[in-house]
Design an enzyme around this catalytic site. Structure first.
Site, PDB file in Angstrom:
ATOM      1  N   GLU A 117      -7.627  -3.302  -7.936  1.00 13.82           N
ATOM      2  CA  GLU A 117      -7.891  -2.071  -8.690  1.00 13.82           C
ATOM      3  C   GLU A 117      -9.038  -2.276  -9.671  1.00 13.82           C
ATOM      4  O   GLU A 117      -9.864  -1.381  -9.883  1.00 13.82           O
ATOM      5  CB  GLU A 117      -6.649  -1.625  -9.463  1.00 13.82           C
ATOM      6  CG  GLU A 117      -5.442  -1.290  -8.584  1.00 13.82           C
ATOM      7  CD  GLU A 117      -4.539  -2.493  -8.331  1.00 13.82           C
ATOM      8  OE1 GLU A 117      -5.056  -3.615  -8.204  1.00 13.82           O
ATOM      9  OE2 GLU A 117      -3.317  -2.296  -8.251  1.00 13.82           O
ATOM     10  N   CYS A 131      -3.915  -3.160 -14.933  1.00 13.23           N
ATOM     11  CA  CYS A 131      -4.589  -2.168 -14.087  1.00 13.23           C
ATOM     12  C   CYS A 131      -4.086  -0.760 -14.363  1.00 13.23           C
ATOM     13  O   CYS A 131      -4.839   0.206 -14.213  1.00 13.23           O
ATOM     14  CB  CYS A 131      -4.428  -2.531 -12.617  1.00 13.23           C
ATOM     15  SG  CYS A 131      -5.451  -3.956 -12.195  1.00 13.23           S
ATOM     16  N   ASN A 142      -8.664  -8.005  -4.321  1.00 15.06           N
ATOM     17  CA  ASN A 142      -8.434  -9.045  -5.331  1.00 15.06           C
ATOM     18  C   ASN A 142      -9.289 -10.281  -5.053  1.00 15.06           C
ATOM     19  O   ASN A 142      -9.542 -10.649  -3.903  1.00 15.06           O
ATOM     20  CB  ASN A 142      -6.945  -9.385  -5.491  1.00 15.06           C
ATOM     21  CG  ASN A 142      -6.228  -9.756  -4.210  1.00 15.06           C
ATOM     22  OD1 ASN A 142      -6.616  -9.351  -3.130  1.00 15.06           O
ATOM     23  ND2 ASN A 142      -5.180 -10.539  -4.339  1.00 15.06           N
ATOM     24  N   CYS A 160      -0.551  -3.754 -11.549  1.00 12.50           N
ATOM     25  CA  CYS A 160      -0.031  -4.540 -12.670  1.00 12.50           C
ATOM     26  C   CYS A 160      -0.263  -3.764 -13.983  1.00 12.50           C
ATOM     27  O   CYS A 160      -0.952  -2.729 -14.009  1.00 12.50           O
ATOM     28  CB  CYS A 160      -0.700  -5.909 -12.718  1.00 12.50           C
ATOM     29  SG  CYS A 160      -2.365  -5.895 -13.400  1.00 12.50           S
ATOM     30  N   GLU A 164      -9.358 -14.062  -6.415  1.00 12.24           N
ATOM     31  CA  GLU A 164      -8.650 -15.054  -7.233  1.00 12.24           C
ATOM     32  C   GLU A 164      -9.581 -16.198  -7.629  1.00 12.24           C
ATOM     33  O   GLU A 164     -10.745 -16.266  -7.215  1.00 12.24           O
ATOM     34  CB  GLU A 164      -7.423 -15.557  -6.467  1.00 12.24           C
ATOM     35  CG  GLU A 164      -6.422 -14.426  -6.223  1.00 12.24           C
ATOM     36  CD  GLU A 164      -5.116 -14.875  -5.609  1.00 12.24           C
ATOM     37  OE1 GLU A 164      -5.025 -16.012  -5.087  1.00 12.24           O
ATOM     38  OE2 GLU A 164      -4.164 -14.062  -5.660  1.00 12.24           O
ATOM     39  N   CYS A 203      -7.891  -8.195 -10.073  1.00  8.43           N
ATOM     40  CA  CYS A 203      -7.091  -7.385  -9.146  1.00  8.43           C
ATOM     41  C   CYS A 203      -7.982  -6.460  -8.319  1.00  8.43           C
ATOM     42  O   CYS A 203      -9.100  -6.110  -8.734  1.00  8.43           O
ATOM     43  CB  CYS A 203      -6.110  -6.504  -9.911  1.00  8.43           C
ATOM     44  SG  CYS A 203      -4.782  -7.409 -10.707  1.00  8.43           S
TER      45      CYS A 203
END
Ligand SMILES: O=c1ccn([C@H]2C[C@H](O)[C@@H](CO)O2)c(=O)[nH]1
Ligand SMILES: [Zn+2]
Length: 132
Positions: A56, A89, A43, A86, A45, A54
């Site tokens: 993924e 994803c 991830n 999430c 941010e 993310c």
């Protein structure tokens, strides 16, 4: 080392590169294609929170950029919470998952749970397109 253990180790290793100063929740993802090639992501941010990507998502982008189109198996490693993908994803994984894609969710010690794509995203939205 089994294929699955190698995939877990790849996800755990890339998690160390995660940039997550806002949530302090580091995540690593490793995806295996049907021919055994592995792609990873962590991830990333951003001060503008919704800009964050993310783990993924990073792994899927790496796979597509390398010319691959199918995910046979995936491992997501977080810590503490059960780090299931999430909603966004899940849709990303669905786009490229083989019919029998399994996503394993792990903490730092190992895999805790495994999910089929249908368990993660039942009644998924899909569009048919002409592949050739
Ligand atoms: O499966 C998951 C769950 C969460 N996160 C990230 C998003 C955000 O940066 C942080 C906290 O939600 O973890 C992922 O990368 N993958
Ligand atoms: Zn996500």
């Amino acid at each position: 080392m089994s294929d699955l253990n190698a995939l877990f180790e790849a996800a755990r290793a890339v998690r160390e590169h995660a940039y997550a100063p806002y949530s302090n929740f580091l995540v690593g993802a490793a995806l295996r294609t049907p021919d055994g090639t592995v792609f990873t992501g962590c991830n990333v941010e951003n001060a503008s929170y919704p800009v964050s990507v993310c783990a993924e998502g990073g792994a899927v982008s790496a796979m597509i950029a390398a010319g691959y189109r199918e995910i046979a198996e995936g491992v997501v490693v977080g810590d503490a919470a059960l780090c299931t993908p999430c909603g966004m994803c899940r849709q990303r994984l669905k786009e490229f998952g083989t019919d029998d894609l399994v996503v394993h969710v792990a903490d730092l010690k190992g895999i805790r749970r495994s999910f089929t794509m249908d368990e993660l995203l039942p009644a998924a939205f899909e569009l048919e397109y002409k592949k050739d």
